[in-house]
Design a protein around this motif. Structure first.
Motif, PDB file in Angstrom:
ATOM      1  N   MET A 334       0.754  -1.109   0.182  1.00 47.08           N
ATOM      2  CA  MET A 334       0.043   0.001  -0.029  1.00 47.08           C
ATOM      3  C   MET A 334       1.085   1.194   0.012  1.00 47.08           C
ATOM      4  O   MET A 334       0.488   2.164  -0.322  1.00 47.08           O
ATOM      5  CB  MET A 334      -0.814   0.029   1.053  1.00 47.08           C
ATOM      6  N   LYS A 335       2.007   1.190   0.675  1.00 46.91           N
ATOM      7  CA  LYS A 335       2.886   2.375   0.526  1.00 46.91           C
ATOM      8  C   LYS A 335       3.541   2.481  -0.815  1.00 46.91           C
ATOM      9  O   LYS A 335       3.467   3.611  -1.477  1.00 46.91           O
ATOM     10  CB  LYS A 335       4.206   2.021   1.562  1.00 46.91           C
ATOM     11  N   LEU A 336       3.836   1.447  -1.442  1.00 44.18           N
ATOM     12  CA  LEU A 336       4.317   1.421  -2.775  1.00 44.18           C
ATOM     13  C   LEU A 336       3.483   2.167  -3.715  1.00 44.18           C
ATOM     14  O   LEU A 336       3.901   2.973  -4.557  1.00 44.18           O
ATOM     15  CB  LEU A 336       4.532   0.032  -3.190  1.00 44.18           C
ATOM     16  N   TYR A 337       2.092   1.685  -3.586  1.00 44.39           N
ATOM     17  CA  TYR A 337       0.978   2.378  -4.599  1.00 44.39           C
ATOM     18  C   TYR A 337       0.442   3.365  -4.430  1.00 44.39           C
ATOM     19  O   TYR A 337      -0.178   4.121  -5.226  1.00 44.39           O
ATOM     20  CB  TYR A 337       0.112   0.962  -4.816  1.00 44.39           C
ATOM     21  N   THR A 338       0.355   4.034  -2.920  1.00 46.22           N
ATOM     22  CA  THR A 338      -0.220   5.378  -2.704  1.00 46.22           C
ATOM     23  C   THR A 338       1.004   6.345  -2.805  1.00 46.22           C
ATOM     24  O   THR A 338       0.676   7.587  -2.434  1.00 46.22           O
ATOM     25  CB  THR A 338      -0.645   5.268  -1.373  1.00 46.22           C
ATOM     26  N   ARG A 339       2.232   6.125  -2.578  1.00 47.57           N
ATOM     27  CA  ARG A 339       3.304   7.073  -2.622  1.00 47.57           C
ATOM     28  C   ARG A 339       4.201   7.294  -3.868  1.00 47.57           C
ATOM     29  O   ARG A 339       5.007   8.172  -3.956  1.00 47.57           O
ATOM     30  CB  ARG A 339       4.500   6.460  -1.349  1.00 47.57           C
ATOM     31  N   ASN A 340       3.729   6.233  -4.651  1.00 44.10           N
ATOM     32  CA  ASN A 340       4.481   6.764  -6.019  1.00 44.10           C
ATOM     33  C   ASN A 340       3.080   6.552  -7.182  1.00 44.10           C
ATOM     34  O   ASN A 340       2.110   5.931  -6.999  1.00 44.10           O
ATOM     35  CB  ASN A 340       5.295   5.314  -6.236  1.00 44.10           C
ATOM     36  N   SER A 341       3.468   7.031  -8.224  1.00 43.93           N
ATOM     37  CA  SER A 341       2.651   6.994  -9.529  1.00 43.93           C
ATOM     38  C   SER A 341       2.712   5.381 -10.216  1.00 43.93           C
ATOM     39  O   SER A 341       3.762   4.797  -9.897  1.00 43.93           O
ATOM     40  CB  SER A 341       2.916   8.038 -10.562  1.00 43.93           C
ATOM     41  N   ILE A 342       1.722   5.025 -10.566  1.00 48.06           N
ATOM     42  CA  ILE A 342       1.534   3.606 -11.044  1.00 48.06           C
ATOM     43  C   ILE A 342       2.352   3.388 -12.281  1.00 48.06           C
ATOM     44  O   ILE A 342       2.983   2.453 -12.563  1.00 48.06           O
ATOM     45  CB  ILE A 342      -0.019   3.265 -11.313  1.00 48.06           C
ATOM     46  N   MET A 362      12.278   3.245  -3.223  1.00 44.76           N
ATOM     47  CA  MET A 362      12.685   2.428  -1.965  1.00 44.76           C
ATOM     48  C   MET A 362      12.377   2.967  -0.953  1.00 44.76           C
ATOM     49  O   MET A 362      12.258   2.632   0.313  1.00 44.76           O
ATOM     50  CB  MET A 362      14.124   1.883  -2.212  1.00 44.76           C
ATOM     51  N   LYS A 363      12.677   4.580  -0.765  1.00 47.99           N
ATOM     52  CA  LYS A 363      12.515   5.284   0.324  1.00 47.99           C
ATOM     53  C   LYS A 363      10.928   5.268   0.869  1.00 47.99           C
ATOM     54  O   LYS A 363      10.625   5.390   1.861  1.00 47.99           O
ATOM     55  CB  LYS A 363      13.001   6.713   0.192  1.00 47.99           C
ATOM     56  N   SER A 364      10.236   5.284   0.142  1.00 43.69           N
ATOM     57  CA  SER A 364       8.800   5.056   0.255  1.00 43.69           C
ATOM     58  C   SER A 364       8.345   3.744   0.767  1.00 43.69           C
ATOM     59  O   SER A 364       7.427   3.766   1.500  1.00 43.69           O
ATOM     60  CB  SER A 364       8.196   5.357  -1.025  1.00 43.69           C
ATOM     61  N   LEU A 365       8.930   2.946   0.941  1.00 36.98           N
ATOM     62  CA  LEU A 365       8.714   1.632   1.488  1.00 36.98           C
ATOM     63  C   LEU A 365       9.458   1.290   2.833  1.00 36.98           C
ATOM     64  O   LEU A 365       9.305   0.388   3.361  1.00 36.98           O
ATOM     65  CB  LEU A 365       9.388   0.418   0.452  1.00 36.98           C
ATOM     66  N   PHE A 366      10.259   2.461   3.245  1.00 38.20           N
ATOM     67  CA  PHE A 366      11.285   2.124   4.137  1.00 38.20           C
ATOM     68  C   PHE A 366      10.562   1.359   5.457  1.00 38.20           C
ATOM     69  O   PHE A 366       9.565   1.836   6.002  1.00 38.20           O
ATOM     70  CB  PHE A 366      11.821   3.341   4.683  1.00 38.20           C
ATOM     71  N   HIS A 367      11.404   0.264   6.043  1.00 33.77           N
ATOM     72  CA  HIS A 367      10.862  -0.229   7.143  1.00 33.77           C
ATOM     73  C   HIS A 367      12.284  -0.919   7.749  1.00 33.77           C
ATOM     74  O   HIS A 367      13.203  -1.028   6.817  1.00 33.77           O
ATOM     75  CB  HIS A 367      10.188  -1.384   7.154  1.00 33.77           C
ATOM     76  N   PRO A 368      12.588  -0.786   8.980  1.00 33.93           N
ATOM     77  CA  PRO A 368      13.566  -1.405   9.559  1.00 33.93           C
ATOM     78  C   PRO A 368      14.279  -2.766   9.159  1.00 33.93           C
ATOM     79  O   PRO A 368      15.751  -3.204   8.839  1.00 33.93           O
ATOM     80  CB  PRO A 368      13.701  -1.544  11.052  1.00 33.93           C
ATOM     81  N   GLN A 369      13.180  -3.571   8.882  1.00 31.23           N
ATOM     82  CA  GLN A 369      13.597  -4.920   8.321  1.00 31.23           C
ATOM     83  C   GLN A 369      14.527  -4.772   6.826  1.00 31.23           C
ATOM     84  O   GLN A 369      15.152  -5.638   6.680  1.00 31.23           O
ATOM     85  CB  GLN A 369      12.283  -5.749   7.987  1.00 31.23           C
ATOM     86  N   PHE A 370      14.140  -3.724   6.167  1.00 36.14           N
ATOM     87  CA  PHE A 370      15.006  -3.446   4.989  1.00 36.14           C
ATOM     88  C   PHE A 370      16.408  -3.479   5.251  1.00 36.14           C
ATOM     89  O   PHE A 370      17.191  -3.840   4.307  1.00 36.14           O
ATOM     90  CB  PHE A 370      14.285  -2.265   4.217  1.00 36.14           C
ATOM     91  N   MET A 371      16.851  -2.670   6.373  1.00 35.24           N
ATOM     92  CA  MET A 371      18.106  -2.785   6.582  1.00 35.24           C
ATOM     93  C   MET A 371      18.770  -4.162   6.889  1.00 35.24           C
ATOM     94  O   MET A 371      19.923  -4.386   6.602  1.00 35.24           O
ATOM     95  CB  MET A 371      18.513  -1.717   7.776  1.00 35.24           C
ATOM     96  N   LYS A 372      18.194  -4.784   7.683  1.00 32.01           N
ATOM     97  CA  LYS A 372      18.568  -6.219   7.906  1.00 32.01           C
ATOM     98  C   LYS A 372      18.834  -7.126   6.913  1.00 32.01           C
ATOM     99  O   LYS A 372      19.763  -7.891   6.661  1.00 32.01           O
ATOM    100  CB  LYS A 372      17.523  -6.920   9.130  1.00 32.01           C
ATOM    101  N   SER A 373      17.671  -7.003   5.861  1.00 30.94           N
ATOM    102  CA  SER A 373      17.671  -7.688   5.000  1.00 30.94           C
ATOM    103  C   SER A 373      19.083  -7.212   3.664  1.00 30.94           C
ATOM    104  O   SER A 373      19.513  -7.903   3.152  1.00 30.94           O
ATOM    105  CB  SER A 373      16.373  -7.879   4.063  1.00 30.94           C
TER     106      SER A 373
END
Length: 378
Positions: A334-342, A362-373
């Motif tokens: 939902m972050k991906l599709y609401t914070r960026n144009s289709i 990628m900034k629009s999706l940020f969550h701490p798990q992304f840093m771990k991954s």
């Protein structure tokens, strides 16, 4: 020197194999080269539909069942309807595609269809060994996946598994100009799952329940979720099921491309052509084949630069996030599709964006798990 039986052997008459054969048949560069397509089964029943986004007119528009110019995205808190702009979302049936390509190739004397199951390819003798015979060629295009890729612990694996009902209703319930890309309102046990709706008319639609999960589930789970969605979300009580489709698409960062060699090029699922972060393969395969053909004509190995290493890393990170925190799927999508144009999302998934544009998405999706991954995969 012994003359090989065929110039090329294409192992597998599925999506990638037939797309490749079709593309070769249309290019005068390959005129006179004898080509065999070896597949264990003659596909004669309706087994699946393929969907893809595309700008303007495409190669398969004559086979398209339906197309949409608007997409809907829904969660318990968000409802977004977006115009696709210069893109359309298109749907075609695999049986229509298979029959059209086979009819096209049967008019070309260079092509031969062989019903057999290839068990191995010997790169030394350049021989494909099947259950019914053996076949020599100068080069093999092999769509068979490595048999151990699903069990390999080093790489991430997410199953995109689904079941869909083609339904017809008594009353008009659907807007055939808009499809539902993701609807998260009927969830399942902290997993990434959503409903996907493709309306063909006001009374007819394919309604599909889809999981992006490390696990598989029982058959009746899909049916229960579909029933819930129809009754609780769409408020449909009276309908009949015209047909069903189901499947399991592997989403993995397994390095299929490492099996390419001077005489064997892996294609399709076996070549890693399924987009690892989305499961889309139809348009992705078409683009890979265009590059493959250009490579041959330019004197390169067919597999030269087929896979984009930068986007492969992005896919690997995203898959690892979903593997470790599968409960995050709804929030991330939902972050991906609401914070960026289709349109930007489509370009990103098609691997057409610049690095600066990638960073924004990628900034629009940020969550701490992304840093771990990130540190796990990079």
């Amino acid at each position: 020197m012994i003359t090989p039986d065929y110039y090329y052997v294409i192992v597998g008459g599925g999506l990638a194999g037939l797309q490749l054969a079709s593309r070769i048949s249309q290019d005068i560069f390959f005129k006179g080269k004898k080509i065999a397509i070896i597949d264990p089964l003659s596909k004669s029943i309706e087994d699946k539909t393929w969907c893809y986004w595309e700008k303007g007119k495409g190669n398969w528009d004559d086979l398209t069942i339906h197309s949409w110019k608007k997409a809907g995205l829904f969660s318990s808190e968000i409802e977004k309807i977006t115009d696709l702009g210069e893109y359309s979302y298109k749907m075609l049936s695999s049986i229509d595609f298979n029959e059209a390509i086979k009819k096209q190739l049967q008019l070309k004397e260079e092509f031969i269809f062989i019903e057999d199951e290839v068990e191995k390819i010997d790169p030394v003798t350049r021989t494909a060994i099947g259950k019914n015979g053996s076949y020599t060629a100068t080069h093999f295009f092999d769509s068979r996946p490595d048999p151990g890729y699903m069990e390999h612990k080093k790489y991430s694996m997410i199953h995109q598994h689904f079941k869909g009902w083609m339904i017809e209703t008594e009353k008009e319930h659907f807007d055939p100009s808009m499809f539902t890309m993701m609807d998260f309102r009927i969830g399942y046990k902290n997993a990434t799952c959503f409903t996907y709706v493709l309306p063909l008319s006001p009374k007819k639609a394919l309604v599909e329940y889809t999981f992006f999960t490390p696990f598989l589930t029982e058959e009746d789970v899909y049916d229960k979720q579909l029933e819930k969605y129809l009754k609780q979300v769409l408020k449909i009580q009276d309908y009949r099921i015209l047909g069903t489709e189901s499947g399991n698409i592997p989403m993995t960062d397994f390095p299929f491309e490492e099996q390419n060699s001077d005489y064997i090029t892996k294609i399709g699922t076996g070549g890693g052509w399924v987009k690892a972060s989305s499961g889309y393969s139809f348009k992705n395969s078409e683009k890979k084949i265009d590059q493959l053909i250009e490579n041959i004509k330019s004197g390169h190995k067919p597999s030269y630069r087929l896979l984009n290493k930068r986007f492969r890393k992005y896919d690997a990170i995203f898959l690892h996030v979903l593997l470790k925190r599968n409960d995050l799927g709804e929030d991330l999508f939902m972050k991906l599709y609401t914070r960026n144009s289709i349109q930007d999302i489509f370009r990103f998934l098609d691997e057409e964006t610049r690095f600066s544009e990638d960073i924004k998405i990628m900034k629009s999706l940020f969550h701490p798990q992304f840093m771990k991954s990130f540190f796990k995969k990079i």
